[in-house]
Scaffold this active site. Sequence first.
Site, PDB file in Angstrom:
ATOM      1  N   CYS A 119       0.816  -1.225   0.000  1.00 44.04           N
ATOM      2  CA  CYS A 119       0.000   0.000   0.000  1.00 44.04           C
ATOM      3  C   CYS A 119       0.848   1.274   0.000  1.00 44.04           C
ATOM      4  CB  CYS A 119      -0.944   0.000   1.191  1.00 44.04           C
ATOM      5  SG  CYS A 119      -1.916  -1.499   1.308  1.00 44.04           S
ATOM      6  N   HIS A 143      -3.095   6.933   2.656  1.00 45.44           N
ATOM      7  CA  HIS A 143      -3.585   5.658   2.123  1.00 45.44           C
ATOM      8  C   HIS A 143      -4.919   5.353   2.814  1.00 45.44           C
ATOM      9  CE1 HIS A 143      -4.227   1.581   1.205  1.00 45.44           C
ATOM     10  NE2 HIS A 143      -3.792   1.096   2.355  1.00 45.44           N
ATOM     11  N   ASN A 165     -10.472  -0.125   0.506  1.00 44.67           N
ATOM     12  CA  ASN A 165      -9.008  -0.109   0.458  1.00 44.67           C
ATOM     13  C   ASN A 165      -8.537  -0.629  -0.905  1.00 44.67           C
ATOM     14  OD1 ASN A 165      -6.276  -0.609   0.694  1.00 44.67           O
ATOM     15  ND2 ASN A 165      -6.408  -1.568   2.713  1.00 44.67           N
TER      16      ASN A 165
END
Length: 343
Positions: A128, A270, A300
Amino acid sequence: MAIEIIGTGKAIPQKRVTNDDLATRIDTSDEWIRSHTGIASRYIADENTACSDLAAEAAKNALAMVAGYTGQDSAERDRAAAQTALSIDLIVIATVTADYFGTPSTACVVQHKIGAVNAAAMDISAACTGFVYGLETAAGLLSVSSKRKRALVLGSEILTKMADWNDRGTCVLFGDGAGAVVLEKTDNSKSGLLQTLLFADGSGYESLIERRGGTRNPFKAGETLEKSIVIEMNGQEVYNFAVKAVTDTINALIKEGGINIDEIARIVPHQANARIVQAAAKRLRIPLEKFYLNIEEYANTSSASIPIALDEMNRKGLLKKGDLILTVGFGGGLTYGGNIIIW
Ligand code: UT7
């Protein structure tokens, strides 16, 4: 010399799946998912769509923007993107859900799809935090060669194909998507990538892991799979790491940059869990409104979440010339880091 972002783009699959939709298939509820993560929906790619398909769409949108086209006509967009594609010297794609295992890189597939025949191409594996790593990698490679002027940096993920749909603790978190930026080396030192910090803590490598398929644990001929290759996560461990990673990265970036937090116009984190951002904001005493959050809509999307947010903000006119924008990423590896960009 400066490395500026001169175009942004994103690609999101058509199929939107709400928490209530998931609750018809999995033992979960809209109430649990919203209250524990801030997620309300996610977009899921169809069976025939792979990482490079979304990446190529996001890339074309960013390339077309560089050519001055931001409209909806796909033929016009493709024409505009094709012109700019020839000027790209480097493609860097951050992904943990590549089209193919090992080789070829997804970046090579995208190079072919968009006709960027003059570009070198490679993938980055930093989960990520991949886009944050990718920006710095591309900026470094532009800086060291007078021949390279433009780079395309992407985060692209089809996480829903690697999710364990029998594990309600992880599968509800993920969504698919891609985001892209075009970087250009210019003489204008008033804007561009100001600073990047990259970190890793490999001691946590098992906290977020795909155990099967690699050289540690390859498949053997004739073996029957108990389950497909899936992402396993120790949620609590990653949560605790993430709050500290966001807090430490923001503190370190503003300290090293000699910047006061009030000078930062927006923070683009993020998008893994709204609670992580809320906890970090509280610790840092930064108003939550400074953080751009779109996790409610997209869930996500790993390496794609920051460039998707940047494109959304850019097209909504939320990024003003000269604004200081801070990105912060964290995830598998464990990796973390951030960038400060003068927009
Ligand atoms: O992008 C990569 C980085 N990833 C992250 O940043 C994720 C970090 N971790 C997290 O965001 C959180 O740990 C989660 C959202 C994954 C989990 O939240 P949590 O508050 O840590 O929940 P938990 O795992 O401790 O589970 C609490 C309860 C359990 O039930 P019991 O044992 O208390 O009866 C779980 O079985 O919630 C249950 N549960 C669910 N219930 C309904 C777990 N997942 C679900 C679900 N629906 N989807």
